[in-house]
Design a protein around this motif. Structure first.
Motif, PDB file in Angstrom:
ATOM      1  N   VAL A  17      -9.186  17.736   5.521  1.00 32.45           N
ATOM      2  CA  VAL A  17      -8.931  16.301   5.565  1.00 32.45           C
ATOM      3  C   VAL A  17      -9.343  15.723   6.926  1.00 32.45           C
ATOM      4  O   VAL A  17      -9.268  16.399   7.945  1.00 32.45           O
ATOM      5  N   GLU A  18      -9.777  14.460   6.890  1.00 30.83           N
ATOM      6  CA  GLU A  18     -10.184  13.776   8.117  1.00 30.83           C
ATOM      7  C   GLU A  18      -9.004  13.143   8.837  1.00 30.83           C
ATOM      8  O   GLU A  18      -9.076  12.869  10.026  1.00 30.83           O
ATOM      9  N   ALA A  19      -7.919  12.887   8.097  1.00 27.10           N
ATOM     10  CA  ALA A  19      -6.727  12.252   8.667  1.00 27.10           C
ATOM     11  C   ALA A  19      -5.521  12.696   7.866  1.00 27.10           C
ATOM     12  O   ALA A  19      -5.641  13.134   6.722  1.00 27.10           O
ATOM     13  N   PHE A  20      -4.351  12.568   8.469  1.00 29.09           N
ATOM     14  CA  PHE A  20      -3.119  12.904   7.772  1.00 29.09           C
ATOM     15  C   PHE A  20      -1.978  12.086   8.350  1.00 29.09           C
ATOM     16  O   PHE A  20      -2.074  11.538   9.445  1.00 29.09           O
ATOM     17  N   GLY A  21      -0.900  11.985   7.574  1.00 29.97           N
ATOM     18  CA  GLY A  21       0.274  11.243   8.000  1.00 29.97           C
ATOM     19  C   GLY A  21       1.494  12.136   8.046  1.00 29.97           C
ATOM     20  O   GLY A  21       1.656  13.019   7.207  1.00 29.97           O
ATOM     21  N   LEU A  22       2.335  11.898   9.027  1.00 29.43           N
ATOM     22  CA  LEU A  22       3.611  12.588   9.177  1.00 29.43           C
ATOM     23  C   LEU A  22       4.704  11.534   9.193  1.00 29.43           C
ATOM     24  O   LEU A  22       4.567  10.506   9.864  1.00 29.43           O
ATOM     25  N   THR A  23       5.780  11.781   8.466  1.00 30.52           N
ATOM     26  CA  THR A  23       6.854  10.792   8.339  1.00 30.52           C
ATOM     27  C   THR A  23       8.059  11.186   9.174  1.00 30.52           C
ATOM     28  O   THR A  23       8.480  12.344   9.165  1.00 30.52           O
ATOM     29  N   TYR A  66       0.866  -1.176   0.000  1.00 35.20           N
ATOM     30  CA  TYR A  66       0.000   0.000   0.000  1.00 35.20           C
ATOM     31  C   TYR A  66       0.903   1.226   0.000  1.00 35.20           C
ATOM     32  O   TYR A  66       1.864   1.297   0.765  1.00 35.20           O
ATOM     33  N   ARG A  67       0.595   2.158  -0.873  1.00 35.88           N
ATOM     34  CA  ARG A  67       1.396   3.378  -0.977  1.00 35.88           C
ATOM     35  C   ARG A  67       0.596   4.563  -0.452  1.00 35.88           C
ATOM     36  O   ARG A  67      -0.588   4.700  -0.756  1.00 35.88           O
ATOM     37  N   TYR A  68       1.277   5.369   0.326  1.00 36.61           N
ATOM     38  CA  TYR A  68       0.655   6.545   0.927  1.00 36.61           C
ATOM     39  C   TYR A  68       1.528   7.760   0.662  1.00 36.61           C
ATOM     40  O   TYR A  68       2.752   7.696   0.788  1.00 36.61           O
ATOM     41  N   ALA A  69       0.888   8.835   0.289  1.00 34.05           N
ATOM     42  CA  ALA A  69       1.590  10.114   0.143  1.00 34.05           C
ATOM     43  C   ALA A  69       0.673  11.184   0.716  1.00 34.05           C
ATOM     44  O   ALA A  69      -0.516  11.221   0.406  1.00 34.05           O
ATOM     45  N   PHE A  70       1.201  11.984   1.577  1.00 33.53           N
ATOM     46  CA  PHE A  70       0.440  13.085   2.150  1.00 33.53           C
ATOM     47  C   PHE A  70       1.129  14.381   1.726  1.00 33.53           C
ATOM     48  O   PHE A  70       2.022  14.864   2.420  1.00 33.53           O
ATOM     49  N   PRO A  71       0.750  14.922   0.560  1.00 30.29           N
ATOM     50  CA  PRO A  71       1.410  16.130   0.058  1.00 30.29           C
ATOM     51  C   PRO A  71       0.906  17.386   0.782  1.00 30.29           C
ATOM     52  O   PRO A  71       0.155  18.195   0.229  1.00 30.29           O
ATOM     53  N   LEU A  72       1.307  17.543   2.031  1.00 27.54           N
ATOM     54  CA  LEU A  72       0.870  18.668   2.852  1.00 27.54           C
ATOM     55  C   LEU A  72       1.918  19.772   2.845  1.00 27.54           C
ATOM     56  O   LEU A  72       3.067  19.530   3.183  1.00 27.54           O
ATOM     57  N   ALA A  73       1.504  20.969   2.463  1.00 30.48           N
ATOM     58  CA  ALA A  73       2.364  22.131   2.667  1.00 30.48           C
ATOM     59  C   ALA A  73       2.204  22.582   4.115  1.00 30.48           C
ATOM     60  O   ALA A  73       3.166  22.969   4.766  1.00 30.48           O
TER      61      ALA A  73
END
Length: 194
Positions: A160-166, A73-80
């Protein structure tokens, strides 16, 4: 005597509110420190954060075993940036996953391999969304060096309802999650007291 009792009770309530605000501030500072290598965090007030991940955020691949085979599964969260009201976070749904950021990982993967990064997923309470500025990864990838306008990389507003931080550092991810959960619980306790 009643006046003295009321004064003491008022001091206790005010003291606990002030201590709670200081505790949230300490937790926010812990989050800032843990997130330094991945981006920045700005506290707008005692209960609202603006998180600005480094751009571009990596594409994260997560292996899962399904029917005896590994599915990716690939995830990308393009958040500025994303604005997070601590009271809108569901602390029970904050999670961490070991992920792979190397695009070759799916072809080189062997069962038991550990990812090179940690993705922290933050989910809002039911019905709550986080205001975000997102960008187009492809447009950003094709820009040359130098300063650019947000329109050059397709930045737009979203909710957004959810977000990811790496995080590249597992200990930093753990520290961030612990501080976030504590800050959320303190913010919710303060909100209920009002």
């Amino acid at each position: 005597m009643k006046t003295l009792f009321r004064l003491l009770l008022g001091c206790l309530v005010l003291g606990s509110f002030t201590a709670g605000a200081q505790d949230i501030g300490a937790r926010v500072e812990q989050m800032k420190t843990a997130y330094t290598a991945s981006g920045s965090i700005l506290a707008l007030d005692g209960q609202t954060l603006v998180i600005e991940p480094n751009m571009p955020a990596p594409v994260c691949a997560l292996p899962r075993e399904e029917d005896g085979k590994i599915a990716w599964y690939r995830y990308a969260f393009p958040l500025a940036s994303i604005t997070v009201s601590l009271t809108d976070v569901d602390p029970s749904l904050v999670s961490e996953d070991r992920v792979f950021t190397n695009p070759e990982a799916p072809s080189a993967y062997k069962p038991g391999d550990k990812g090179d990064a940690v993705m922290v997923i933050v989910v809002g309470m039911p019905g709550k969304k986080f205001p975000a500025l997102i960008y187009d990864r492809d447009k950003l990838a094709h820009l040359g060096p130098g300063p650019h306008r947000s329109s050059d990389y397709g930045q737009v507003q979203d909710n957004v309802e959810a977000f990811g931080l790496t995080f590249n550092d597992t200990a930093a991810a753990h520290a961030f999650v612990a501080a976030l959960r504590n800050a959320v619980m303190l913010a919710k306790t303060q909100a209920m007291a009002h």
